[in-house]
Design an enzyme around this catalytic site. Structure first.
Site, PDB file in Angstrom:
ATOM      1  N   HIS A  16       0.925  -1.097   0.087  1.00 60.03           N
ATOM      2  CA  HIS A  16       0.030   0.091   0.000  1.00 60.03           C
ATOM      3  C   HIS A  16       0.950   1.242   0.277  1.00 60.03           C
ATOM      4  CE1 HIS A  16      -3.994   2.070   1.356  1.00 60.03           C
ATOM      5  NE2 HIS A  16      -3.009   3.220   1.038  1.00 60.03           N
ATOM      6  N   HIS A  65       1.710   5.342  -1.488  1.00 59.07           N
ATOM      7  CA  HIS A  65       1.237   6.592  -2.237  1.00 59.07           C
ATOM      8  C   HIS A  65       2.585   7.207  -2.861  1.00 59.07           C
ATOM      9  CE1 HIS A  65      -3.114   6.714  -0.788  1.00 59.07           C
ATOM     10  NE2 HIS A  65      -2.437   6.339   0.152  1.00 59.07           N
ATOM     11  N   LYS A  99      -9.168  -0.596  -6.151  1.00 51.63           N
ATOM     12  CA  LYS A  99      -9.083   0.167  -4.651  1.00 51.63           C
ATOM     13  C   LYS A  99     -10.615   0.655  -4.482  1.00 51.63           C
ATOM     14  CE  LYS A  99      -7.859   1.827  -0.902  1.00 51.63           C
ATOM     15  NZ  LYS A  99      -6.845   2.521  -0.632  1.00 51.63           N
ATOM     16  N   HIS A 104     -10.530   0.698   1.688  1.00 51.49           N
ATOM     17  CA  HIS A 104     -10.268   1.555   2.640  1.00 51.49           C
ATOM     18  C   HIS A 104     -11.626   1.509   3.741  1.00 51.49           C
ATOM     19  CE1 HIS A 104      -8.956   5.575   4.360  1.00 51.49           C
ATOM     20  NE2 HIS A 104     -10.151   5.598   5.069  1.00 51.49           N
ATOM     21  N   HIS A 131      -4.451  -1.061   5.910  1.00 50.43           N
ATOM     22  CA  HIS A 131      -4.280  -0.415   7.031  1.00 50.43           C
ATOM     23  C   HIS A 131      -5.308  -0.262   8.211  1.00 50.43           C
ATOM     24  CE1 HIS A 131      -7.179   2.297   4.993  1.00 50.43           C
ATOM     25  NE2 HIS A 131      -6.411   2.957   4.409  1.00 50.43           N
ATOM     26  N   ASP A 151       1.305   2.264   3.424  1.00 49.30           N
ATOM     27  CA  ASP A 151       0.417   3.834   3.297  1.00 49.30           C
ATOM     28  C   ASP A 151       1.330   4.738   3.544  1.00 49.30           C
ATOM     29  OD1 ASP A 151      -1.617   5.167   2.975  1.00 49.30           O
ATOM     30  OD2 ASP A 151      -2.472   4.960   4.879  1.00 49.30           O
TER      31      ASP A 151
END
Length: 343
Positions: free
Chosen positions: A13, A15, A99, A136, A174, A247
């Site tokens: 995960h 970004h 996602k 999420h 997460h 994350d």
């Protein structure tokens, strides 16, 4: 133990953002991680296979020469997602997951899902072809306390969704609560859960006690100490359903320090050093490779990396900031000196 060599880890995960920010932060992931599931919440989001291909090409173009790193692409699920496009992107080998953001749950999630009935066809297709759904897991109802939103999501959304779509492979991303740990442990092998570095280290006191600490603000927000300890127990247990998803979420300091600051902790540079220390403290260094390098590939049906990294019991010298063309990004501070280094 003063040295530990493990299969090179993956980040399930991540970004990377885009443009100048991506060029600045990408090397810090590629230094330690062989692969990463890349989050699609750009502006505009990565919705189609063609957009995922273009984004992957931009990532690879930004990778410094001599670094070996494979971005694993995802699609951003919307109420208008085309199941045929999803299947084609998966069949090509490009897309490894889809996602799900509940609309308004976190950064750049406005295009997410509000009416879960409208994604039924896509979820059914994903179950048929074995494509995982990364979730999420928070409700966004204004009447639900922010510290309860994960637990409520499991009961109201996740469990009914999985019951309605038998065989759908799901990653609870997460996770932050003992509720999520308990739920994951009670399910079959179509469900797994990722745990971040920072949620193993901080609880909500770190954000709020003695003044607000914006660089510890993330979503899902850190919870009570009892939940942090439940996450530590899960991560260090060696159980196959739990694996690392950092994350890592870079924002410039200017955006973190706004009156309505951005959510996210930038952990890519020091994750492996922090994890070695956490697992050593919990007498679980023998499970570190399982958590960082084996469970994730096994769930996604990919081979474990055949290269290695070595962690040594020598103090880390980590930068406090990473400079980008958009401004400095603060590196997550675990709140203790790092006694391990990754090579």
């Amino acid at each position: 133990m003063t040295s530990l060599t493990i299969a090179r880890p993956d980040d399930w995960h991540l970004h990377l953002r885009d443009g100048a920010m991506m060029r600045a932060v990408l090397p810090h992931t590629a230094q330690h991680f062989a692969r990463a599931i890349i989050m699609p919440n750009l502006v505009p989001p990565v919705v189609t296979g063609a957009q995922a291909l273009a984004y992957r090409d931009r990532i690879l173009a930004a990778l410094p020469e001599g670094m070996d790193f494979a971005p694993l692409m995802t699609l951003y699920l919307t109420e208008d997602t085309d199941p045929d496009d999803v299947e084609a992107a998966h069949a090509s080998g490009l897309v490894k997951a889809v996602k799900l953001y509940p609309a308004g749950a976190t950064t750049n999630s406005a295009s997410g899902v509000a009416d879960f009935g409208k994604i039924r066809d896509t979820l059914d297709r994903m179950a048929k072809i074995g494509l995982p759904l990364c979730v999420h897991g928070e409700v966004t109802d204004g009447d639900v306390d922010i510290f309860d939103r994960e637990a409520v999501f499991i009961d109201r959304v996740l469990d009914p969704l999985r019951r309605a779509t038998p065989g759908l492979r799901v990653v609870m991303e997460h996770i932050t609560t003992s509720n999520a740990v308990d739920y994951a442990r009670a399910q079959d092998d179509t469900l797994a859960a990722t745990i971040t570095t920072h949620h193993l280290v901080i609880n909500r006191n770190h954000i709020l006690a003695g003044g607000i600490k914006p660089h510890y603000y993330c979503l899902p927000v850190a919870k009570r100490e009892e939940h942090r300890l439940a996450l530590r127990n899960a991560a260090t247990s060696g159980e196959t359903r739990f694996f690392l998803g950092t994350d890592s979420a870079p924002h410039t300091d200017a955006n973190k320090l706004l009156p309505c600051g951005c959510a996210g902790c930038f952990t890519a540079p020091n994750t492996m050093a922090i994890l070695a220390q956490v697992f050593e403290e919990d007498a679980a260094l023998d499970h570190l490779e399982t958590f960082t390098s084996r469970n994730g590939p096994n769930f996604y049906g990919l081979p474990v990396n055949d290269t290695t990294i070595t962690l040594t019991k020598t103090p880390s010298t980590m930068p406090t900031h990473v400079n980008t063309e958009e401004g400095p990004v603060t590196v997550f501070d675990p709140g203790f000196p790092l006694e391990w280094s990754a090579h």
